[in-house]
Design a protein around this motif. Structure first.
Motif, PDB file in Angstrom:
ATOM      1  N   TRP A  40      33.266  17.535   8.998  1.00 31.34           N
ATOM      2  CA  TRP A  40      33.264  18.265   7.740  1.00 31.34           C
ATOM      3  C   TRP A  40      34.368  19.330   7.746  1.00 31.34           C
ATOM      4  CZ3 TRP A  40      28.740  17.734  10.757  1.00 31.34           C
ATOM      5  CH2 TRP A  40      27.895  16.700  10.326  1.00 31.34           C
ATOM      6  N   ASP A  51      34.309  22.105   5.627  1.00 29.95           N
ATOM      7  CA  ASP A  51      33.884  23.367   5.028  1.00 29.95           C
ATOM      8  C   ASP A  51      33.314  24.340   6.054  1.00 29.95           C
ATOM      9  OD1 ASP A  51      31.671  21.844   5.560  1.00 29.95           O
ATOM     10  OD2 ASP A  51      30.742  22.067   3.581  1.00 29.95           O
ATOM     11  N   PRO A  71      29.646  27.936   8.164  1.00 33.14           N
ATOM     12  CA  PRO A  71      30.559  27.928   7.019  1.00 33.14           C
ATOM     13  C   PRO A  71      31.824  28.753   7.258  1.00 33.14           C
ATOM     14  CG  PRO A  71      28.300  28.259   6.302  1.00 33.14           C
ATOM     15  CD  PRO A  71      28.283  28.370   7.792  1.00 33.14           C
TER      16      PRO A  71
END
Length: 307
Positions: free
Chosen positions: A149, A151, A269
């Protein structure tokens, strides 16, 4: 002002594609959903669904309402997240998002141990049906995949293991892989392509197709409860059924395990708030997973856990 309850029912019908799907999502009866739609149409004075088509489709008026409802509910959700984020600025709290199954069977049973070590930190758990997405109130996420990912930063927690499991009573009858051809199977309907289905499992081992209809569920919590009550055989994931197997409440089929390419990851995050509580909890989860993975490997090597 239209009752928000009716708007919510309308939105559920549109998203699920049927009154039956909306009833399951809202945990009400299908007639109650149909009555709510009729009440909304009477209040507006227009038909919202074309019931002559199969499946039913939106009328022009329904399409206009759906556009406004979707925009409005999204803005409400964003506003709620912003309000929640004000509270979560507290340095002694951390919010982690994961699926319902991961929260129920893996994370929640382990939180008691965290609170023993860190009683001053509050952990808020947000559950999702599918893979969790980052929101303003999210400090950490647990996701299943390849860790690619973009993000956030991904830290591997543990590898998955998939094996047919059932209650002790059912396991007496269906104890080896060849028995699956005639076994009552418990299916989980998921949009996540990375999660193995029974069809994937049968193809992986070149097993004859199972001719039983079986039972289907919308999430692993429901399927696991069905397996515990002796309704059939389900594909057990280490994250969901591992503890139940070790407790003897479910029996894992011997020599029938698959180790998927995907693993469980802790995602931090990129734009998350820098809080000491987040760092503490992330470090604790990583250390816990390493210890449990090492222990499971030892059990597999010594034959205590069926492979």
């Amino acid at each position: 002002m239209l009752p928000l309850r009716l708007i919510n029912v309308f939105d559920a019908v549109v998203r699920s594609g049927s009154t039956q799907g909306a009833a399951k999502e809202l945990n009400v009866t299908q007639p109650a959903v149909s009555q709510a739609i009729r009440s909304l149409e009477e209040l507006l004075g227009v038909k919202l669904f074309d019931r002559k088509t199969r499946p039913v489709s939106l009328t022009t008026a329904g399409d206009i309402l759906n556009t406004g409802v979707s925009d409005g509910l999204n803005r409400i959700a964003e506003t709620i997240d912003r309000v929640r984020s004000l509270h979560l600025l507290n340095e002694n709290s951390v919010t982690i998002a994961c699926t319902i199954g991961t929260a129920t069977y893996w994370l929640m049973p382990r939180l008691a141990g965290f609170y023993v070590e860190f009683p001053d930190i509050a952990v808020n758990v947000q559950t999702t049906v599918g893979s969790p997405e980052i929101s303003p109130s999210t400090d950490l996420l647990i996701r299943y995949g390849l860790g690619e990912w973009t993000d956030g930063r991904s830290v591997r927690l543990f590898d998955e293991r998939v094996v047919p499991v059932s209650s002790p009573r059912v396991a007496e009858r269906y104890s080896i892989m060849e028995d699956l051809e005639d076994a009552p199977l418990l299916h989980v309907v998921s949009s996540e392509k990375s999660w193995l289905s029974w069809d994937d499992y049968f193809k992986r081992f070149s097993l004859p197709e199972n001719n039983m209809v079986g039972r289907s569920f919308t999430n692993y919590v429901q399927a696991t409860q069905a397996a515990l009550s002796g309704q059939g055989v389900m594909l057990g994931w280490e994250s969901n059924t591992g503890d139940l197997v070790r407790e003897g409440r479910l029996i894992a089929m011997k020599n029938a395990e698959i180790v998927p390419e995907e693993s469980f990851y802790l995602v931090i995050p990129s734009n998350g708030q820098k809080k000491s509580a987040t760092d503490v909890f992330a470090s604790w989860l990583a250390a816990l997973s390493n210890d449990e993975s090492r222990d499971l490997r030892d059990r597999l090597a010594t034959g205590i856990v069926a492979s």
